[in-house]
Scaffold this motif. Structure first.
Motif, PDB file in Angstrom:
ATOM      1  N   THR A   1       0.833  -1.201   0.000  1.00 47.90           N
ATOM      2  CA  THR A   1       0.000   0.000   0.000  1.00 47.90           C
ATOM      3  C   THR A   1       0.867   1.250   0.000  1.00 47.90           C
TER       4      THR A   1
ATOM      5  N   CYS B   1      -3.622   0.174  -3.204  1.00 43.96           N
ATOM      6  CA  CYS B   1      -3.179  -1.169  -2.826  1.00 43.96           C
ATOM      7  C   CYS B   1      -2.929  -1.977  -4.094  1.00 43.96           C
TER       8      CYS B   1
ATOM      9  N   THR C   1      -2.073  -4.137   5.928  1.00 42.65           N
ATOM     10  CA  THR C   1      -2.828  -4.859   4.910  1.00 42.65           C
ATOM     11  C   THR C   1      -2.028  -6.063   4.452  1.00 42.65           C
TER      12      THR C   1
END
Length: 541
Positions: free
Chosen positions: A224, A235, A512
Protein backbone atom coordinates in the motif's frame (compact mmCIF):
# COMPACT_ATOMS: atom_id res chain seq x y z
CA UNK A 1 27.91 -58.21 22.79
CA UNK A 2 25.91 -57.62 19.59
CA UNK A 3 26.48 -59.42 16.29
CA UNK A 4 25.76 -57.72 12.96
CA UNK A 5 26.82 -60.10 10.21
CA UNK A 6 30.47 -60.83 10.96
CA UNK A 7 30.89 -57.56 12.84
CA UNK A 8 31.29 -58.01 16.60
CA UNK A 9 30.81 -55.07 18.92
CA UNK A 10 31.16 -54.95 22.69
CA UNK A 11 28.91 -52.35 24.28
CA UNK A 12 30.94 -51.83 27.42
CA UNK A 13 32.11 -48.24 27.13
CA UNK A 14 35.75 -47.97 28.09
CA UNK A 15 37.19 -44.76 29.45
CA UNK A 16 39.67 -42.91 27.27
CA UNK A 17 41.74 -39.78 27.68
CA UNK A 18 40.63 -36.14 27.27
CA UNK A 19 37.47 -36.49 29.36
CA UNK A 20 36.10 -39.13 27.02
CA UNK A 21 34.01 -40.77 29.75
CA UNK A 22 32.04 -37.62 30.54
CA UNK A 23 28.36 -37.36 29.61
CA UNK A 24 26.98 -34.39 27.70
CA UNK A 25 23.21 -33.88 27.68
CA UNK A 26 21.52 -32.19 24.73
CA UNK A 27 17.84 -32.90 25.50
CA UNK A 28 16.50 -34.27 28.79
CA UNK A 29 12.83 -35.17 29.30
CA UNK A 30 11.95 -32.89 26.40
CA UNK A 31 13.86 -29.92 27.79
CA UNK A 32 16.57 -28.50 25.50
CA UNK A 33 19.89 -28.34 27.31
CA UNK A 34 22.50 -27.86 24.60
CA UNK A 35 21.17 -27.91 21.05
CA UNK A 36 21.55 -26.06 17.75
CA UNK A 37 18.31 -25.46 15.89
CA UNK A 38 17.57 -25.03 12.19
CA UNK A 39 14.17 -24.44 10.63
CA UNK A 40 10.89 -23.18 11.99
CA UNK A 41 9.04 -26.50 12.26
CA UNK A 42 9.46 -26.71 16.04
CA UNK A 43 7.17 -27.21 19.02
CA UNK A 44 8.44 -27.38 22.60
CA UNK A 45 6.09 -29.71 24.45
CA UNK A 46 6.05 -30.97 28.05
CA UNK A 47 7.93 -34.23 27.48
CA UNK A 48 9.53 -33.82 24.07
CA UNK A 49 10.69 -31.44 21.37
CA UNK A 50 8.74 -31.91 18.15
CA UNK A 51 10.28 -31.02 14.80
CA UNK A 52 8.55 -31.22 11.44
CA UNK A 53 9.31 -30.36 7.84
CA UNK A 54 12.24 -31.17 5.56
CA UNK A 55 14.38 -28.24 6.63
CA UNK A 56 13.99 -28.57 10.40
CA UNK A 57 17.01 -30.12 12.07
CA UNK A 58 18.01 -30.57 15.71
CA UNK A 59 21.77 -30.77 16.18
CA UNK A 60 23.73 -31.47 19.33
CA UNK A 61 25.34 -28.32 20.70
CA UNK A 62 28.78 -29.84 20.15
CA UNK A 63 30.48 -32.36 17.92
CA UNK A 64 32.04 -35.70 18.84
CA UNK A 65 35.80 -36.27 18.84
CA UNK A 66 37.82 -39.13 17.40
CA UNK A 67 37.72 -41.34 20.50
CA UNK A 68 35.18 -43.96 21.54
CA UNK A 69 31.69 -42.68 22.28
CA UNK A 70 28.17 -43.83 23.15
CA UNK A 71 25.31 -41.71 21.83
CA UNK A 72 21.81 -42.28 23.19
CA UNK A 73 18.46 -40.81 22.17
CA UNK A 74 14.86 -41.55 23.02
CA UNK A 75 12.69 -40.74 20.02
CA UNK A 76 9.18 -41.27 18.66
CA UNK A 77 7.16 -40.72 15.51
CA UNK A 78 3.45 -40.01 15.12
CA UNK A 79 2.44 -41.96 12.01
CA UNK A 80 3.68 -44.46 9.47
CA UNK A 81 4.22 -41.56 7.06
CA UNK A 82 6.92 -40.02 9.26
CA UNK A 83 10.40 -40.58 7.85
CA UNK A 84 13.02 -39.17 10.22
CA UNK A 85 16.75 -39.14 9.49
CA UNK A 86 19.92 -39.26 11.54
CA UNK A 87 22.28 -36.53 10.30
CA UNK A 88 26.05 -36.17 10.73
CA UNK A 89 28.82 -33.86 9.60
CA UNK A 90 32.07 -35.65 8.79
CA UNK A 91 34.31 -33.06 7.11
CA UNK A 92 33.10 -34.51 3.80
CA UNK A 93 34.32 -38.04 4.58
CA UNK A 94 31.76 -40.49 3.23
CA UNK A 95 30.11 -43.12 5.42
CA UNK A 96 28.80 -46.34 3.93
CA UNK A 97 25.01 -46.37 3.82
CA UNK A 98 24.65 -42.61 4.33
CA UNK A 99 23.51 -40.16 1.67
CA UNK A 100 24.33 -36.52 1.13
CA UNK A 101 21.91 -34.13 2.84
CA UNK A 102 20.32 -32.78 -0.33
CA UNK A 103 17.24 -30.88 0.79
CA UNK A 104 18.99 -28.08 2.69
CA UNK A 105 20.66 -25.55 0.37
CA UNK A 106 22.18 -23.36 3.07
CA UNK A 107 23.72 -22.59 5.58
CA UNK A 108 27.22 -23.54 4.54
CA UNK A 109 27.73 -25.44 7.79
CA UNK A 110 25.09 -27.97 6.74
CA UNK A 111 26.09 -28.38 3.11
CA UNK A 112 27.83 -31.70 2.68
CA UNK A 113 26.31 -33.32 5.75
CA UNK A 114 25.13 -36.90 5.42
CA UNK A 115 21.89 -38.55 6.42
CA UNK A 116 20.61 -42.03 7.20
CA UNK A 117 16.89 -42.73 7.00
CA UNK A 118 15.22 -44.66 9.80
CA UNK A 119 13.77 -47.92 8.53
CA UNK A 120 10.04 -48.41 9.11
CA UNK A 121 10.98 -51.80 10.57
CA UNK A 122 12.75 -50.10 13.45
CA UNK A 123 9.91 -48.06 14.90
CA UNK A 124 6.21 -48.13 15.76
CA UNK A 125 4.17 -44.90 15.58
CA UNK A 126 3.31 -43.54 19.00
CA UNK A 127 5.78 -45.80 20.83
CA UNK A 128 9.06 -44.19 21.98
CA UNK A 129 12.17 -46.11 20.94
CA UNK A 130 15.80 -46.03 22.02
CA UNK A 131 18.35 -45.08 19.39
CA UNK A 132 22.04 -45.64 20.18
CA UNK A 133 25.35 -45.34 18.38
CA UNK A 134 28.48 -46.92 19.84
CA UNK A 135 32.01 -46.54 18.51
CA UNK A 136 35.06 -48.49 19.67
CA UNK A 137 38.15 -47.73 17.68
CA UNK A 138 36.87 -47.32 14.14
CA UNK A 139 33.99 -49.77 14.51
CA UNK A 140 30.56 -48.18 14.79
CA UNK A 141 27.22 -49.87 15.42
CA UNK A 142 23.70 -48.41 15.41
CA UNK A 143 21.28 -50.01 17.85
CA UNK A 144 17.50 -49.57 18.03
CA UNK A 145 15.73 -50.89 21.13
CA UNK A 146 18.62 -53.21 21.90
CA UNK A 147 18.95 -54.64 18.39
CA UNK A 148 21.94 -53.79 16.24
CA UNK A 149 20.59 -52.62 12.88
CA UNK A 150 23.61 -51.21 11.07
CA UNK A 151 27.38 -51.09 11.28
CA UNK A 152 30.14 -49.22 9.50
CA UNK A 153 33.75 -48.13 9.94
CA UNK A 154 34.53 -44.51 10.78
CA UNK A 155 37.26 -43.11 13.01
CA UNK A 156 37.03 -39.40 12.31
CA UNK A 157 35.34 -36.51 14.05
CA UNK A 158 31.59 -36.07 13.83
CA UNK A 159 31.50 -32.30 13.57
CA UNK A 160 27.69 -32.29 13.70
CA UNK A 161 25.31 -34.90 15.10
CA UNK A 162 21.54 -34.65 15.10
CA UNK A 163 18.15 -35.51 13.66
CA UNK A 164 15.88 -34.26 10.90
CA UNK A 165 12.16 -34.89 10.58
CA UNK A 166 12.52 -34.88 6.75
CA UNK A 167 8.98 -35.92 5.82
CA UNK A 168 6.54 -35.76 8.70
CA UNK A 169 7.25 -35.39 12.40
CA UNK A 170 9.91 -36.50 14.87
CA UNK A 171 9.81 -36.17 18.66
CA UNK A 172 13.02 -36.01 20.66
CA UNK A 173 12.51 -36.98 24.31
CA UNK A 174 16.17 -37.44 25.34
CA UNK A 175 19.49 -37.00 23.57
CA UNK A 176 23.00 -37.30 25.05
CA UNK A 177 26.49 -38.62 24.40
CA UNK A 178 29.18 -40.09 26.61
CA UNK A 179 32.60 -39.43 25.19
CA UNK A 180 34.92 -36.70 24.02
CA UNK A 181 33.12 -33.70 22.56
CA UNK A 182 34.42 -30.88 20.39
CA UNK A 183 33.09 -27.32 20.27
CA UNK A 184 31.20 -25.83 17.37
CA UNK A 185 31.72 -22.27 16.18
CA UNK A 186 28.33 -22.03 14.58
CA UNK A 187 26.09 -20.62 17.28
CA UNK A 188 23.31 -18.11 17.48
CA UNK A 189 24.19 -14.77 19.03
CA UNK A 190 20.65 -14.15 20.33
CA UNK A 191 18.33 -16.46 22.28
CA UNK A 192 15.30 -18.04 20.62
CA UNK A 193 12.89 -17.40 23.50
CA UNK A 194 10.38 -14.53 23.42
CA UNK A 195 10.03 -12.76 26.75
CA UNK A 196 7.48 -10.04 25.96
CA UNK A 197 3.69 -10.54 26.13
CA UNK A 198 1.51 -11.03 23.06
CA UNK A 199 -1.81 -9.21 22.72
CA UNK A 200 -4.38 -11.05 20.62
CA UNK A 201 -6.74 -8.91 18.51
CA UNK A 202 -7.10 -11.45 15.71
CA UNK A 203 -10.77 -12.23 16.46
CA UNK A 204 -11.91 -8.61 16.61
CA UNK A 205 -13.67 -8.37 13.27
CA UNK A 206 -14.54 -4.70 13.75
CA UNK A 207 -10.88 -3.93 13.09
CA UNK A 208 -10.79 -5.88 9.85
CA UNK A 209 -11.52 -4.62 6.34
CA UNK A 210 -11.61 -6.95 3.35
CA UNK A 211 -9.83 -5.20 0.50
CA UNK A 212 -10.52 -7.96 -2.03
CA UNK A 213 -11.84 -11.49 -1.92
CA UNK A 214 -12.79 -13.73 -4.83
CA UNK A 215 -14.29 -17.19 -4.49
CA UNK A 216 -11.89 -19.84 -5.74
CA UNK A 217 -9.13 -17.34 -6.55
CA UNK A 218 -5.91 -16.93 -4.57
CA UNK A 219 -5.19 -13.22 -4.03
CA UNK A 220 -1.72 -12.59 -2.68
CA UNK A 221 0.98 -10.34 -1.27
CA UNK A 222 -0.32 -6.74 -1.09
CA UNK A 223 1.47 -3.44 -0.70
CA UNK A 224 0.00 0.00 0.00
CA UNK A 225 0.88 3.66 -0.25
CA UNK A 226 -0.72 6.60 1.59
CA UNK A 227 -1.06 9.83 -0.37
CA UNK A 228 -0.32 13.32 1.03
CA UNK A 229 -3.97 13.99 1.88
CA UNK A 230 -3.63 11.21 4.50
CA UNK A 231 -6.87 9.63 3.27
CA UNK A 232 -6.21 8.29 -0.21
CA UNK A 233 -4.52 4.89 -0.32
CA UNK A 234 -3.63 2.58 -3.17
CA UNK A 235 -3.18 -1.17 -2.83
CA UNK A 236 -1.41 -3.43 -5.31
CA UNK A 237 -1.50 -7.23 -5.12
CA UNK A 238 -1.16 -10.26 -7.43
CA UNK A 239 -3.59 -12.96 -8.51
CA UNK A 240 -1.77 -15.95 -7.06
CA UNK A 241 1.25 -16.58 -4.86
CA UNK A 242 3.41 -13.62 -5.85
CA UNK A 243 1.90 -13.63 -9.32
CA UNK A 244 0.90 -13.65 -12.05
CA UNK A 245 -0.75 -10.31 -12.75
CA UNK A 246 -0.91 -7.12 -10.73
CA UNK A 247 -4.21 -5.69 -9.49
CA UNK A 248 -4.88 -2.18 -8.17
CA UNK A 249 -7.50 -0.73 -5.82
CA UNK A 250 -8.03 2.69 -4.24
CA UNK A 251 -9.46 3.94 -0.94
CA UNK A 252 -10.45 7.55 -0.29
CA UNK A 253 -11.24 7.17 3.41
CA UNK A 254 -8.03 5.86 4.92
CA UNK A 255 -8.66 2.23 4.06
CA UNK A 256 -12.16 1.84 5.50
CA UNK A 257 -13.67 1.13 2.08
CA UNK A 258 -12.15 0.22 -1.27
CA UNK A 259 -13.00 0.75 -4.93
CA UNK A 260 -13.52 -1.96 -7.48
CA UNK A 261 -10.39 -3.10 -9.28
CA UNK A 262 -9.05 -0.17 -11.28
CA UNK A 263 -8.15 -0.23 -14.99
CA UNK A 264 -4.44 -0.81 -15.56
CA UNK A 265 -2.23 -1.36 -18.63
CA UNK A 266 -2.69 -4.64 -20.43
CA UNK A 267 0.78 -5.94 -19.66
CA UNK A 268 0.17 -5.78 -15.90
CA UNK A 269 -1.14 -9.33 -16.34
CA UNK A 270 2.49 -10.39 -16.96
CA UNK A 271 3.72 -9.29 -13.51
CA UNK A 272 5.78 -12.09 -11.96
CA UNK A 273 6.21 -11.48 -8.26
CA UNK A 274 4.90 -9.38 -5.37
CA UNK A 275 4.26 -5.93 -6.89
CA UNK A 276 4.97 -3.00 -4.55
CA UNK A 277 3.84 0.62 -4.88
CA UNK A 278 5.88 3.71 -3.96
CA UNK A 279 5.50 7.49 -4.08
CA UNK A 280 8.63 9.39 -5.13
CA UNK A 281 9.28 13.08 -5.80
CA UNK A 282 11.73 13.93 -8.56
CA UNK A 283 13.52 17.11 -9.63
CA UNK A 284 11.20 20.06 -9.96
CA UNK A 285 8.80 18.56 -7.45
CA UNK A 286 7.33 16.08 -9.94
CA UNK A 287 5.40 13.44 -8.00
CA UNK A 288 5.28 9.89 -9.29
CA UNK A 289 3.65 6.69 -8.17
CA UNK A 290 5.81 3.74 -9.19
CA UNK A 291 4.86 0.07 -9.05
CA UNK A 292 7.87 -2.27 -9.00
CA UNK A 293 7.65 -6.00 -9.70
CA UNK A 294 9.85 -8.86 -10.79
CA UNK A 295 11.60 -12.14 -10.15
CA UNK A 296 14.63 -11.78 -12.38
CA UNK A 297 14.58 -8.51 -14.30
CA UNK A 298 12.87 -5.84 -12.21
CA UNK A 299 10.21 -3.84 -14.03
CA UNK A 300 8.30 -0.69 -13.20
CA UNK A 301 5.13 1.14 -14.14
CA UNK A 302 4.76 4.88 -13.53
CA UNK A 303 1.86 7.26 -12.90
CA UNK A 304 2.27 11.05 -12.89
CA UNK A 305 -1.42 11.83 -12.29
CA UNK A 306 -1.93 10.35 -8.82
CA UNK A 307 -2.78 6.89 -10.05
CA UNK A 308 -5.33 7.78 -12.72
CA UNK A 309 -3.24 6.40 -15.60
CA UNK A 310 -0.16 4.20 -15.76
CA UNK A 311 2.61 3.32 -18.18
CA UNK A 312 3.09 -0.35 -19.09
CA UNK A 313 5.67 -2.33 -17.14
CA UNK A 314 9.18 -1.81 -18.51
CA UNK A 315 12.57 -3.12 -17.26
CA UNK A 316 14.45 -0.62 -15.10
CA UNK A 317 17.89 -2.26 -15.29
CA UNK A 318 17.78 -3.91 -11.85
CA UNK A 319 17.59 -7.60 -10.95
CA UNK A 320 15.88 -9.17 -7.95
CA UNK A 321 14.04 -12.09 -6.41
CA UNK A 322 11.49 -9.77 -4.77
CA UNK A 323 11.22 -5.99 -5.18
CA UNK A 324 11.62 -3.60 -2.21
CA UNK A 325 8.59 -2.83 -0.07
CA UNK A 326 10.06 0.52 0.99
CA UNK A 327 11.98 3.06 -1.10
CA UNK A 328 13.25 5.74 1.27
CA UNK A 329 14.47 9.29 0.65
CA UNK A 330 18.16 10.00 1.27
CA UNK A 331 20.34 13.07 0.87
CA UNK A 332 20.33 15.37 -2.17
CA UNK A 333 16.81 14.46 -3.26
CA UNK A 334 17.72 10.84 -3.99
CA UNK A 335 15.91 7.62 -3.07
CA UNK A 336 17.37 4.33 -1.87
CA UNK A 337 15.95 0.90 -2.75
CA UNK A 338 17.18 -2.22 -0.92
CA UNK A 339 16.09 -5.70 -2.00
CA UNK A 340 17.09 -9.37 -2.31
CA UNK A 341 18.71 -11.06 -5.29
CA UNK A 342 20.30 -14.42 -6.06
CA UNK A 343 23.84 -15.03 -4.87
CA UNK A 344 26.42 -17.26 -6.53
CA UNK A 345 27.78 -19.39 -3.66
CA UNK A 346 25.38 -22.32 -4.05
CA UNK A 347 21.87 -23.21 -5.03
CA UNK A 348 19.42 -21.16 -3.02
CA UNK A 349 21.92 -18.44 -2.11
CA UNK A 350 20.48 -14.99 -1.31
CA UNK A 351 22.21 -11.61 -1.07
CA UNK A 352 21.04 -8.05 -0.39
CA UNK A 353 21.44 -5.42 -3.11
CA UNK A 354 20.77 -1.71 -3.33
CA UNK A 355 20.27 0.94 -5.98
CA UNK A 356 19.80 4.71 -5.87
CA UNK A 357 17.71 6.97 -8.09
CA UNK A 358 18.43 10.69 -8.43
CA UNK A 359 15.51 11.53 -10.74
CA UNK A 360 12.50 10.32 -8.81
CA UNK A 361 12.61 6.73 -10.03
CA UNK A 362 12.93 7.24 -13.78
CA UNK A 363 16.43 5.74 -13.82
CA UNK A 364 18.43 3.71 -11.32
CA UNK A 365 22.14 3.40 -10.64
CA UNK A 366 23.88 0.06 -11.15
CA UNK A 367 22.90 -2.17 -8.26
CA UNK A 368 25.49 -3.00 -5.60
CA UNK A 369 25.92 -5.87 -3.16
CA UNK A 370 25.59 -4.60 0.42
CA UNK A 371 25.02 -7.68 2.59
CA UNK A 372 25.56 -11.41 2.70
CA UNK A 373 26.36 -13.80 5.51
CA UNK A 374 28.75 -16.74 5.65
CA UNK A 375 26.17 -19.15 7.05
CA UNK A 376 22.82 -17.40 6.67
CA UNK A 377 20.53 -16.19 3.92
CA UNK A 378 19.45 -12.57 4.53
CA UNK A 379 16.31 -11.91 2.53
CA UNK A 380 13.58 -9.34 1.79
CA UNK A 381 14.75 -6.32 3.81
CA UNK A 382 12.38 -3.84 5.38
CA UNK A 383 13.96 -0.40 5.76
CA UNK A 384 13.57 2.39 8.34
CA UNK A 385 15.51 5.52 9.26
CA UNK A 386 16.46 6.16 12.89
CA UNK A 387 14.39 8.78 14.76
CA UNK A 388 17.27 11.28 14.64
CA UNK A 389 17.69 10.69 10.91
CA UNK A 390 21.36 9.76 11.18
CA UNK A 391 21.13 6.02 10.52
CA UNK A 392 19.29 3.64 8.21
CA UNK A 393 18.45 0.09 9.30
CA UNK A 394 17.30 -2.83 7.18
CA UNK A 395 15.61 -5.76 8.95
CA UNK A 396 15.81 -9.02 7.04
CA UNK A 397 14.11 -12.39 6.91
CA UNK A 398 16.66 -15.17 7.49
CA UNK A 399 15.85 -17.76 4.86
CA UNK A 400 18.10 -20.62 6.01
CA UNK A 401 16.16 -20.64 9.32
CA UNK A 402 19.41 -21.20 11.20
CA UNK A 403 19.27 -17.80 12.93
CA UNK A 404 16.83 -15.17 14.11
CA UNK A 405 15.97 -12.32 11.77
CA UNK A 406 18.96 -10.17 10.88
CA UNK A 407 19.63 -6.50 10.34
CA UNK A 408 22.25 -4.15 8.94
CA UNK A 409 22.79 -0.43 9.51
CA UNK A 410 24.32 2.44 7.58
CA UNK A 411 25.55 5.75 9.02
CA UNK A 412 26.38 7.36 5.66
CA UNK A 413 23.18 7.24 3.59
CA UNK A 414 23.84 3.74 2.29
CA UNK A 415 27.41 4.23 1.10
CA UNK A 416 28.63 1.58 3.56
CA UNK A 417 26.84 -0.97 5.72
CA UNK A 418 27.53 -2.93 8.87
CA UNK A 419 27.87 -6.69 8.94
CA UNK A 420 24.69 -8.72 9.35
CA UNK A 421 23.65 -9.04 13.00
CA UNK A 422 21.00 -11.16 14.65
CA UNK A 423 17.88 -9.46 15.95
CA UNK A 424 15.79 -10.44 18.94
CA UNK A 425 13.60 -13.51 18.54
CA UNK A 426 10.49 -11.36 18.86
CA UNK A 427 11.10 -9.73 15.46
CA UNK A 428 11.99 -12.98 13.70
CA UNK A 429 9.82 -13.44 10.66
CA UNK A 430 9.36 -12.73 6.97
CA UNK A 431 8.86 -9.56 4.92
CA UNK A 432 9.14 -6.92 7.64
CA UNK A 433 7.50 -3.55 7.15
CA UNK A 434 8.30 -0.79 9.63
CA UNK A 435 6.73 2.53 10.64
CA UNK A 436 6.76 4.93 13.59
CA UNK A 437 3.84 5.76 15.83
CA UNK A 438 3.24 9.46 16.59
CA UNK A 439 5.00 9.01 19.96
CA UNK A 440 8.17 7.77 18.24
CA UNK A 441 7.86 4.08 19.01
CA UNK A 442 8.52 1.60 16.25
CA UNK A 443 5.97 -0.88 14.89
CA UNK A 444 7.11 -3.79 12.73
CA UNK A 445 4.61 -6.10 11.00
CA UNK A 446 5.56 -9.46 9.47
CA UNK A 447 4.84 -13.16 9.10
CA UNK A 448 5.87 -14.75 12.40
CA UNK A 449 8.43 -17.55 11.96
CA UNK A 450 10.18 -17.36 15.35
CA UNK A 451 11.17 -20.86 16.35
CA UNK A 452 9.69 -20.76 19.86
CA UNK A 453 6.76 -18.43 19.14
CA UNK A 454 3.22 -19.25 20.24
CA UNK A 455 1.89 -17.26 17.25
CA UNK A 456 4.13 -18.80 14.60
CA UNK A 457 2.88 -18.72 10.99
CA UNK A 458 0.42 -15.87 11.63
CA UNK A 459 0.43 -12.12 10.90
CA UNK A 460 1.82 -10.18 13.85
CA UNK A 461 3.29 -6.86 14.95
CA UNK A 462 6.23 -6.10 17.22
CA UNK A 463 6.20 -2.88 19.27
CA UNK A 464 9.34 -1.34 20.72
CA UNK A 465 11.86 1.38 19.96
CA UNK A 466 14.48 1.78 17.29
CA UNK A 467 17.14 1.34 19.97
CA UNK A 468 15.47 -1.91 21.05
CA UNK A 469 15.66 -3.14 17.49
CA UNK A 470 19.31 -2.42 16.75
CA UNK A 471 20.49 -3.54 20.19
CA UNK A 472 18.72 -6.88 20.04
CA UNK A 473 16.38 -6.11 22.92
CA UNK A 474 13.02 -7.79 23.33
CA UNK A 475 10.89 -4.65 22.90
CA UNK A 476 7.60 -3.95 24.70
CA UNK A 477 5.05 -6.43 23.35
CA UNK A 478 3.85 -8.26 20.27
CA UNK A 479 0.39 -8.28 18.71
CA UNK A 480 -1.38 -11.15 16.97
CA UNK A 481 -3.06 -9.12 14.25
CA UNK A 482 -4.67 -11.80 12.10
CA UNK A 483 -4.68 -15.57 12.30
CA UNK A 484 -4.04 -17.50 9.08
CA UNK A 485 -6.96 -19.93 8.81
CA UNK A 486 -5.45 -22.26 6.24
CA UNK A 487 -4.14 -25.77 6.49
CA UNK A 488 -0.64 -26.17 5.13
CA UNK A 489 1.87 -29.01 4.86
CA UNK A 490 4.24 -29.17 7.82
CA UNK A 491 7.24 -28.42 5.64
CA UNK A 492 5.66 -25.15 4.55
CA UNK A 493 4.98 -21.94 6.45
CA UNK A 494 1.83 -19.98 7.16
CA UNK A 495 1.15 -18.38 3.79
CA UNK A 496 0.48 -14.85 5.01
CA UNK A 497 2.16 -11.76 6.33
CA UNK A 498 3.54 -9.74 3.41
CA UNK A 499 1.96 -6.42 4.17
CA UNK A 500 1.58 -2.76 3.46
CA UNK A 501 1.76 -0.55 6.56
CA UNK A 502 0.44 3.01 6.80
CA UNK A 503 -0.01 5.40 9.74
CA UNK A 504 -2.91 7.86 9.74
CA UNK A 505 -2.71 11.28 11.45
CA UNK A 506 -4.65 10.05 14.50
CA UNK A 507 -2.10 7.27 15.08
CA UNK A 508 -4.16 4.49 13.51
CA UNK A 509 -2.03 1.85 11.83
CA UNK A 510 -3.50 0.20 8.73
CA UNK A 511 -1.71 -3.09 8.09
CA UNK A 512 -2.83 -4.86 4.91
CA UNK A 513 -1.89 -8.48 4.31
CA UNK A 514 -2.99 -11.61 2.48
CA UNK A 515 -4.16 -14.80 4.17
CA UNK A 516 -7.00 -17.27 4.40
CA UNK A 517 -9.40 -15.07 6.31
CA UNK A 518 -12.09 -17.66 6.98
CA UNK A 519 -11.74 -21.46 7.04
CA UNK A 520 -12.48 -23.02 3.67
CA UNK A 521 -11.83 -19.85 1.66
CA UNK A 522 -9.01 -19.00 -0.71
CA UNK A 523 -6.46 -16.32 0.15
CA UNK A 524 -7.85 -12.79 0.25
CA UNK A 525 -6.46 -9.31 0.92
CA UNK A 526 -7.43 -8.01 4.36
CA UNK A 527 -6.38 -5.05 6.47
CA UNK A 528 -6.44 -4.68 10.25
CA UNK A 529 -6.53 -1.34 12.11
CA UNK A 530 -5.02 -0.60 15.53
CA UNK A 531 -3.36 2.11 17.58
CA UNK A 532 -0.81 1.88 20.35
CA UNK A 533 -2.83 3.73 22.99
CA UNK A 534 -5.43 0.97 23.17
CA UNK A 535 -2.80 -1.77 22.97
CA UNK A 536 -0.76 -0.15 25.75
CA UNK A 537 -3.81 -0.31 28.00
CA UNK A 538 -4.20 -4.02 27.33
CA UNK A 539 -0.52 -4.68 27.86
CA UNK A 540 -0.77 -3.00 31.26
CA UNK A 541 -3.63 -5.26 32.41
Amino acid sequence: MYMVGAFLVGLTFGATNNGANSRTVFVENGVPKNIREIGFGWEFETEYIEIYGKKSLLYAGCGIGRNDFHLRAKLSICSENDKPHFVVGTNNIGISGFQRLSYVFWPREVLGHQQMAFSSDWVTPGVPFNFEIVRKGTRVVIIVDGTAVKHFLFGGELTRVGFCSYEGTLRIHDFSVRGETIPIDWNRTRPIDISVPTIDISDEEGRQVVVDKQAGQYLGHPDTVLMPDNRTMFCTYPMGHGGPACLLKKSTDGGLTWSDRLPVPENWVTAKNCPCIHRLIGPGGVERLIVLEGNGDMRQSVSVDNGETWTPFEPNGLHCIVVPNRVIPISDGRYLAIYVDHGTRSRGDHVIMQSVTADGGLTWETQQLIAQHEDALPDEPGVIRSPDGKQIAAVMREQSRAYNAMFITSDDEGQTWSECREAAAGVTGDRHNLAYAPDGRLVVVFRDTALASSTKFNFIAWVGTYDDLINGRAGEYRVLLLRHQGNFPPEEYGDCGYAGLEVLPDGTFVATTYLIHKPGEEHSVVSVRFNLAELDARAAD
